[in-house]
Design a protein around this motif. Sequence first.
Motif, PDB file in Angstrom:
ATOM      1  N   ARG A   1       1.674  -6.735   3.677  1.00 30.38           N
ATOM      2  CA  ARG A   1       2.189  -6.391   2.357  1.00 30.38           C
ATOM      3  C   ARG A   1       1.152  -5.986   1.247  1.00 30.38           C
ATOM      4  NH1 ARG A   1       4.489 -11.576   0.219  1.00 30.38           N
ATOM      5  NH2 ARG A   1       4.705 -10.414  -1.557  1.00 30.38           N
ATOM      6  N   VAL A   2      -0.057  -6.562   1.301  1.00 36.25           N
ATOM      7  CA  VAL A   2      -1.111  -6.333   0.730  1.00 36.25           C
ATOM      8  C   VAL A   2      -1.672  -4.731   0.856  1.00 36.25           C
ATOM      9  CG1 VAL A   2      -3.702  -6.643  -0.150  1.00 36.25           C
ATOM     10  CG2 VAL A   2      -2.059  -8.562   0.364  1.00 36.25           C
ATOM     11  N   ARG A   3      -1.848  -4.368   2.082  1.00 32.11           N
ATOM     12  CA  ARG A   3      -2.113  -3.054   2.262  1.00 32.11           C
ATOM     13  C   ARG A   3      -1.083  -2.139   1.880  1.00 32.11           C
ATOM     14  NH1 ARG A   3      -3.602  -5.464   7.362  1.00 32.11           N
ATOM     15  NH2 ARG A   3      -1.824  -4.916   8.398  1.00 32.11           N
ATOM     16  N   ASP A   4       0.178  -2.408   2.079  1.00 29.03           N
ATOM     17  CA  ASP A   4       1.381  -1.429   1.554  1.00 29.03           C
ATOM     18  C   ASP A   4       1.172  -1.267  -0.075  1.00 29.03           C
ATOM     19  OD1 ASP A   4       2.194  -0.855   3.966  1.00 29.03           O
ATOM     20  OD2 ASP A   4       4.068  -1.915   3.673  1.00 29.03           O
ATOM     21  N   GLU A   5       1.104  -2.346  -0.637  1.00 35.12           N
ATOM     22  CA  GLU A   5       1.020  -2.461  -1.999  1.00 35.12           C
ATOM     23  C   GLU A   5      -0.218  -1.680  -2.578  1.00 35.12           C
ATOM     24  OE1 GLU A   5       3.391  -2.698  -3.815  1.00 35.12           O
ATOM     25  OE2 GLU A   5       4.433  -3.758  -2.367  1.00 35.12           O
ATOM     26  N   VAL A   6      -1.417  -1.799  -1.993  1.00 43.49           N
ATOM     27  CA  VAL A   6      -2.681  -1.180  -2.226  1.00 43.49           C
ATOM     28  C   VAL A   6      -2.472   0.400  -1.927  1.00 43.49           C
ATOM     29  CG1 VAL A   6      -5.030  -0.593  -1.313  1.00 43.49           C
ATOM     30  CG2 VAL A   6      -4.366  -3.039  -1.945  1.00 43.49           C
ATOM     31  N   ALA A   7      -1.738   0.897  -0.954  1.00 36.06           N
ATOM     32  CA  ALA A   7      -1.560   2.139  -0.804  1.00 36.06           C
ATOM     33  C   ALA A   7      -0.561   2.674  -1.734  1.00 36.06           C
ATOM     34  CB  ALA A   7      -0.758   2.289   0.460  1.00 36.06           C
ATOM     35  N   ASP A   8       0.638   1.870  -1.980  1.00 42.72           N
ATOM     36  CA  ASP A   8       1.389   2.346  -3.303  1.00 42.72           C
ATOM     37  C   ASP A   8       0.562   2.567  -4.598  1.00 42.72           C
ATOM     38  OD1 ASP A   8       3.479   2.294  -1.547  1.00 42.72           O
ATOM     39  OD2 ASP A   8       4.182   0.476  -2.419  1.00 42.72           O
ATOM     40  N   VAL A   9      -0.352   1.734  -4.959  1.00 46.85           N
ATOM     41  CA  VAL A   9      -1.037   1.987  -6.225  1.00 46.85           C
ATOM     42  C   VAL A   9      -2.033   3.195  -6.176  1.00 46.85           C
ATOM     43  CG1 VAL A   9      -3.076   0.667  -7.593  1.00 46.85           C
ATOM     44  CG2 VAL A   9      -1.188  -0.532  -6.832  1.00 46.85           C
ATOM     45  N   LEU A  10      -2.669   3.203  -5.116  1.00 44.07           N
ATOM     46  CA  LEU A  10      -3.640   4.320  -4.923  1.00 44.07           C
ATOM     47  C   LEU A  10      -2.465   5.616  -4.861  1.00 44.07           C
ATOM     48  CD1 LEU A  10      -6.274   5.684  -4.312  1.00 44.07           C
ATOM     49  CD2 LEU A  10      -6.070   5.109  -1.972  1.00 44.07           C
ATOM     50  N   ALA A  11      -1.700   5.677  -4.248  1.00 46.22           N
ATOM     51  CA  ALA A  11      -0.659   6.852  -4.119  1.00 46.22           C
ATOM     52  C   ALA A  11      -0.397   7.367  -5.677  1.00 46.22           C
ATOM     53  CB  ALA A  11       0.416   6.666  -3.184  1.00 46.22           C
ATOM     54  N   TYR A  12       0.155   6.512  -6.475  1.00 43.82           N
ATOM     55  CA  TYR A  12       0.517   6.680  -7.890  1.00 43.82           C
ATOM     56  C   TYR A  12      -0.545   7.167  -8.769  1.00 43.82           C
ATOM     57  CZ  TYR A  12       5.530   5.828  -7.120  1.00 43.82           C
ATOM     58  OH  TYR A  12       6.802   5.815  -6.778  1.00 43.82           O
ATOM     59  N   LEU A  13      -1.893   6.413  -8.350  1.00 40.78           N
ATOM     60  CA  LEU A  13      -2.978   6.955  -9.127  1.00 40.78           C
ATOM     61  C   LEU A  13      -3.374   8.322  -8.787  1.00 40.78           C
ATOM     62  CD1 LEU A  13      -5.298   6.085 -11.140  1.00 40.78           C
ATOM     63  CD2 LEU A  13      -6.384   5.009  -9.178  1.00 40.78           C
ATOM     64  N   LEU A  14      -3.484   8.564  -7.368  1.00 40.10           N
ATOM     65  CA  LEU A  14      -3.857  10.041  -7.019  1.00 40.10           C
ATOM     66  C   LEU A  14      -2.900  11.060  -7.634  1.00 40.10           C
ATOM     67  CD1 LEU A  14      -5.054   9.241  -3.313  1.00 40.10           C
ATOM     68  CD2 LEU A  14      -6.369   9.839  -5.535  1.00 40.10           C
ATOM     69  N   GLN A  15      -1.545  10.605  -7.764  1.00 35.30           N
ATOM     70  CA  GLN A  15      -0.517  11.571  -8.222  1.00 35.30           C
ATOM     71  C   GLN A  15      -0.812  11.748  -9.523  1.00 35.30           C
ATOM     72  OE1 GLN A  15       3.102   9.890  -6.720  1.00 35.30           O
ATOM     73  NE2 GLN A  15       2.802  10.913  -4.757  1.00 35.30           N
ATOM     74  N   PHE A  16      -1.081  10.659 -10.317  1.00 37.38           N
ATOM     75  CA  PHE A  16      -1.432  10.739 -11.708  1.00 37.38           C
ATOM     76  C   PHE A  16      -2.511  11.521 -12.101  1.00 37.38           C
ATOM     77  CE2 PHE A  16      -3.553   8.972 -15.424  1.00 37.38           C
ATOM     78  CZ  PHE A  16      -2.322   8.984 -16.431  1.00 37.38           C
ATOM     79  N   CYS A  17      -3.698  11.377 -11.445  1.00 33.35           N
ATOM     80  CA  CYS A  17      -4.624  12.160 -11.528  1.00 33.35           C
ATOM     81  C   CYS A  17      -4.385  13.728 -11.223  1.00 33.35           C
ATOM     82  CB  CYS A  17      -5.823  11.670 -10.697  1.00 33.35           C
ATOM     83  SG  CYS A  17      -6.522  10.036 -11.196  1.00 33.35           S
ATOM     84  N   GLU A  18      -3.829  13.977  -9.944  1.00 32.44           N
ATOM     85  CA  GLU A  18      -3.344  15.452  -9.747  1.00 32.44           C
ATOM     86  C   GLU A  18      -2.641  16.304 -10.816  1.00 32.44           C
ATOM     87  OE1 GLU A  18      -3.209  18.724  -7.302  1.00 32.44           O
ATOM     88  OE2 GLU A  18      -4.496  16.988  -7.144  1.00 32.44           O
ATOM     89  N   VAL A  19      -1.555  15.263 -11.428  1.00 33.56           N
ATOM     90  CA  VAL A  19      -0.835  15.831 -12.531  1.00 33.56           C
ATOM     91  C   VAL A  19      -1.566  16.345 -13.860  1.00 33.56           C
ATOM     92  CG1 VAL A  19       0.889  15.441 -14.206  1.00 33.56           C
ATOM     93  CG2 VAL A  19       1.394  15.188 -11.689  1.00 33.56           C
ATOM     94  N   LEU A  20      -2.822  15.404 -14.147  1.00 36.46           N
ATOM     95  CA  LEU A  20      -3.630  15.660 -15.245  1.00 36.46           C
ATOM     96  C   LEU A  20      -4.938  16.316 -15.306  1.00 36.46           C
ATOM     97  CD1 LEU A  20      -2.887  12.039 -17.444  1.00 36.46           C
ATOM     98  CD2 LEU A  20      -1.875  14.362 -17.686  1.00 36.46           C
ATOM     99  N   GLY A  21      -5.032  16.726 -13.808  1.00 36.32           N
ATOM    100  CA  GLY A  21      -6.182  17.437 -13.569  1.00 36.32           C
ATOM    101  C   GLY A  21      -7.404  16.207 -13.567  1.00 36.32           C
ATOM    102  N   ILE A  22      -7.415  15.306 -13.214  1.00 34.52           N
ATOM    103  CA  ILE A  22      -8.626  14.229 -13.276  1.00 34.52           C
ATOM    104  C   ILE A  22      -9.270  14.056 -11.957  1.00 34.52           C
ATOM    105  CG2 ILE A  22      -9.297  11.982 -13.606  1.00 34.52           C
ATOM    106  CD1 ILE A  22      -7.023  11.709 -15.626  1.00 34.52           C
ATOM    107  N   ASP A  23     -10.379  14.152 -11.726  1.00 31.69           N
ATOM    108  CA  ASP A  23     -11.163  13.997 -10.429  1.00 31.69           C
ATOM    109  C   ASP A  23     -11.372  12.419 -10.503  1.00 31.69           C
ATOM    110  OD1 ASP A  23     -13.123  13.368  -8.671  1.00 31.69           O
ATOM    111  OD2 ASP A  23     -13.684  15.632  -8.182  1.00 31.69           O
ATOM    112  N   ALA A  24     -10.478  11.780  -9.633  1.00 35.10           N
ATOM    113  CA  ALA A  24     -10.764  10.405  -9.755  1.00 35.10           C
ATOM    114  C   ALA A  24     -12.197   9.907  -9.492  1.00 35.10           C
ATOM    115  CB  ALA A  24      -9.765   9.674  -8.809  1.00 35.10           C
ATOM    116  N   LEU A  25     -12.751  10.594  -8.175  1.00 38.35           N
ATOM    117  CA  LEU A  25     -14.068  10.090  -7.951  1.00 38.35           C
ATOM    118  C   LEU A  25     -15.183  10.461  -8.831  1.00 38.35           C
ATOM    119  CD1 LEU A  25     -14.027  10.912  -4.332  1.00 38.35           C
ATOM    120  CD2 LEU A  25     -13.447   8.749  -5.466  1.00 38.35           C
ATOM    121  N   THR A  26     -15.095  11.439  -9.543  1.00 38.07           N
ATOM    122  CA  THR A  26     -15.947  12.004 -10.633  1.00 38.07           C
ATOM    123  C   THR A  26     -15.718  10.840 -11.832  1.00 38.07           C
ATOM    124  OG1 THR A  26     -16.138  14.199 -10.035  1.00 38.07           O
ATOM    125  CG2 THR A  26     -16.581  13.560 -12.225  1.00 38.07           C
TER     126      THR A  26
END
Length: 115
Positions: A74-99
């Motif tokens: 359950r923890v791994r799945d929720e971490v994956a969901d959080v990361l997926a939405y964060l990466l999609q959010f960054c993609e839409v706004l043109g944010i390089d998350a690592l930078t």
Amino acid sequence: MTEDEGPGDGVPDVARLQRRLAEFAAARHWEPYHTPKNLAVALSVEASELVEIFQWLTPEQSARVMEEESTAHRVRDEVADVLAYLLQFCEVLGIDALTALSEKIDRNELRFPAK
């Protein structure tokens, strides 16, 4: 090497994962719903689902949460969901998350110097 891994290192590549997420959404015609607002809300919901796992645990129990496979899953799945939405959010706004993270660490090092 999986399709998400960088060359030669076996570590998933953030850009490839973002591309897979975008392709997944496009194949389902979800792009109109993936606005910054909707993605931020979804990110918050998924983070809350992660918090829910820990809600009534003692600090000691929370430190051992990965010892039981059903809870660890359950923890791994929720971490994956959080990361997926964060990466999609960054993609839409043109944010390089690592930078963005690197720059934030730089600012924090100046703001909170080690003693």
